[in-house]
Design a protein around this motif. Structure first.
Motif, mmCIF file in Angstrom:
data_model
loop_
_atom_site.group_PDB
_atom_site.id
_atom_site.type_symbol
_atom_site.label_atom_id
_atom_site.label_comp_id
_atom_site.label_asym_id
_atom_site.label_seq_id
_atom_site.Cartn_x
_atom_site.Cartn_y
_atom_site.Cartn_z
ATOM 1 N N GLY A 1 -9.124 6.122 -15.298
ATOM 2 C CA GLY A 1 -9.202 5.112 -14.250
ATOM 3 C C GLY A 1 -7.866 4.401 -14.088
ATOM 4 N N MET A 2 -7.564 3.965 -12.849
ATOM 5 C CA MET A 2 -6.249 3.413 -12.594
ATOM 6 C C MET A 2 -6.242 1.936 -12.229
ATOM 7 N N ALA A 3 -7.401 1.310 -12.027
ATOM 8 C CA ALA A 3 -7.400 -0.099 -11.630
ATOM 9 C C ALA A 3 -7.056 -0.976 -12.814
ATOM 10 N N CYS A 4 -6.273 -2.055 -12.568
ATOM 11 C CA CYS A 4 -5.945 -3.004 -13.621
ATOM 12 C C CYS A 4 -7.227 -3.691 -14.081
ATOM 13 N N ALA A 5 -7.403 -3.810 -15.383
ATOM 14 C CA ALA A 5 -8.570 -4.490 -15.933
ATOM 15 C C ALA A 5 -8.150 -5.243 -17.177
ATOM 16 N N GLY B 1 0.205 0.939 -6.074
ATOM 17 C CA GLY B 1 -0.445 2.188 -5.717
ATOM 18 C C GLY B 1 -1.570 2.452 -6.703
ATOM 19 N N GLU B 2 -1.586 3.646 -7.280
ATOM 20 C CA GLU B 2 -2.595 3.992 -8.269
ATOM 21 C C GLU B 2 -2.082 3.813 -9.698
ATOM 22 N N LYS B 3 -0.946 3.121 -9.823
ATOM 23 C CA LYS B 3 -0.343 2.926 -11.140
ATOM 24 C C LYS B 3 -0.282 1.442 -11.482
ATOM 25 N N ARG C 1 0.809 -1.218 0.000
ATOM 26 C CA ARG C 1 0.000 0.000 0.000
ATOM 27 C C ARG C 1 0.839 1.262 0.000
ATOM 28 N N THR C 2 2.003 1.209 0.630
ATOM 29 C CA THR C 2 2.806 2.423 0.765
ATOM 30 C C THR C 2 3.856 2.553 -0.329
ATOM 31 N N SER C 3 3.869 1.655 -1.297
ATOM 32 C CA SER C 3 4.846 1.713 -2.383
ATOM 33 C C SER C 3 4.210 2.321 -3.632
ATOM 34 N N GLU C 4 5.019 3.069 -4.350
ATOM 35 C CA GLU C 4 4.580 3.696 -5.596
ATOM 36 C C GLU C 4 5.668 3.540 -6.647
ATOM 37 N N ILE C 5 5.281 3.588 -7.915
ATOM 38 C CA ILE C 5 6.283 3.642 -8.973
ATOM 39 C C ILE C 5 6.982 4.991 -8.883
ATOM 40 N N ASP C 6 8.296 4.970 -8.707
ATOM 41 C CA ASP C 6 9.049 6.204 -8.526
ATOM 42 C C ASP C 6 9.721 6.646 -9.822
ATOM 43 N N ALA D 1 2.570 12.254 -15.671
ATOM 44 C CA ALA D 1 3.004 11.207 -14.752
ATOM 45 C C ALA D 1 3.604 10.036 -15.506
ATOM 46 N N LEU D 2 4.560 9.383 -14.858
ATOM 47 C CA LEU D 2 5.003 8.052 -15.271
ATOM 48 C C LEU D 2 4.007 7.081 -14.651
ATOM 49 N N SER D 3 3.081 6.573 -15.460
ATOM 50 C CA SER D 3 1.946 5.816 -14.914
ATOM 51 C C SER D 3 2.095 4.311 -15.013
#
Length: 346
Positions: A338-342, A256-258, A42-47, A212-214
């Protein structure tokens, strides 16, 4: 016989109590492990991703002139120069170029160059974690062999000086955990000087409207292995996907959201050829843009070519023909999709 029965009942009660305590402890341990895994995820993001060019001028020119990014100055320590493409969500692309034959490289750079042989491309990316020490301890407990935590130099010219916290802290891994190299990083909050405030605001202004780098695309011959390792690292929710534009299939993994895409070839095509020529790699990145029409026209002018639009995992998108220049594919996609994987097959 009554004393004997009494003793038997006491032993049974004691045994039951011990079993209950053991079960409770096991459940608590499992819950703690689940919380730790979830916390790391939860606390990790693509940096950011590390992108090597044939030289720093070559990769900077492609990013600015052909793709429409603003390339920010970096440093040139020990013969390896770097530049930055920064986005408003704090993610970024770090550009590298070897500027002299006797350049000094850290182990991560050496590992990249062992695969790239001086050519362009990407083999390494970083995840940002706000709980870096906890993530390190938990990943070590999972058997991933993280390195010690390294920090920026006390006299880092971009930091606040030796009396302040280091500008960044990071750890990598003694043994590869994925098909491409991974590290975790966190940053301190620097003093908001007037110059930094201006530099930060200006850094996010890209002619192509990038925000953003998404997403990061990992290419290997075995996507299941990457998916399983990511699950062990606390990243669940992988969704099977197909990527027909590059003849690939695999999994979309939420970070995260990516998104992180773990891909392998799906027949002959771009992915199969890239894997044949370069082995496991960062095959591409996804870039969110404010105005997809503006971005497409900017890139079409840069490459003097017409590009086709498609409906991708993150909505309306197009691929820039960057593989020959960068050793990396760059996908631009519209914001607000939208950011969820689908799962998506076309």
């Amino acid at each position: 016989m009554k004393p004997q029965r009494s003793k038997t009942r006491i032993r049974l009660r004691t045994l039951c109590s011990a079993l209950i305590l053991c079960a409770t402890a096991t459940a608590a341990s499992a819950a703690d492990t689940s919380r730790a895994a979830g916390g790391v995820g939860r606390t990790s993001e693509i940096d950011h991703a590390l992108l090597w060019g044939r030289s720093i001028d070559q990769v900077s020119s492609v990013m600015a002139m052909k793709l429409g990014f603003q390339v920010r100055p970096g440093r040139n320590p020990d013969g390896v120069a770097n530049r930055y493409v920064r986005f408003e969500d704090r993610s970024y692309l770090e550009l590298f170029g070897i500027e002299r034959a006797d350049a000094k490289m850290d182990p991560g750079m050496q590992a990249d160059q062992a695969s790239l042989h001086g050519g362009p491309g990407a083999r390494t990316f970083g995840l940002r974690s706000s709980i870096l020490e906890q993530a390190h301890a938990w990943l070590q407990a999972q058997g991933f062999a993280p390195t010690p935590v390294f920090t920026a130099s006390p006299d880092d010219p971009d930091g606040d000086g030796p009396t302040q916290p280091p500008r960044w802290r990071l750890f990598a891994f003694e043994r590869p955990v994925l098909s491409s190299h991974l590290f975790y990083i966190d940053y301190s909050t620097l003093e908001a000087t007037p110059a930094r405030v201006v530099d930060t605001r200006v850094a996010y202004e890209h002619p192509n409207g990038a925000r953003a780098l998404s997403g990061i695309w990992l290419l290997s011959a075995d996507t299941d292995a990457d998916r399983k390792r990511f699950e062990r690292m606390g990243f669940s929710g992988a969704t099977p996907i197909r990527f027909p534009q590059i003849a690939a299939r695999g999994y979309c993994i939420p970070v995260g959201e990516k998104r992180l895409l773990a891909l392998q070839p799906d027949g002959a095509g771009v992915a199969a050829e890239a894997l044949r020529q370069g082995g496991p790699q960062l095959l591409g990145v996804s870039i969110e843009v404010q105005d997809i029409d503006r971005a497409q026209r900017r890139v079409e002018r840069g490459y003097d070519a017409t590009m086709s639009r498609y409906r991708g995992l993150q909505g309306d998108a197009f691929l820039a023909p960057t593989q020959a220049d960068l050793g990396l594919l760059v996908e631009f996609h519209a914001s607000g999709s939208g950011m969820a994987c689908a799962a998506r097959s076309e």
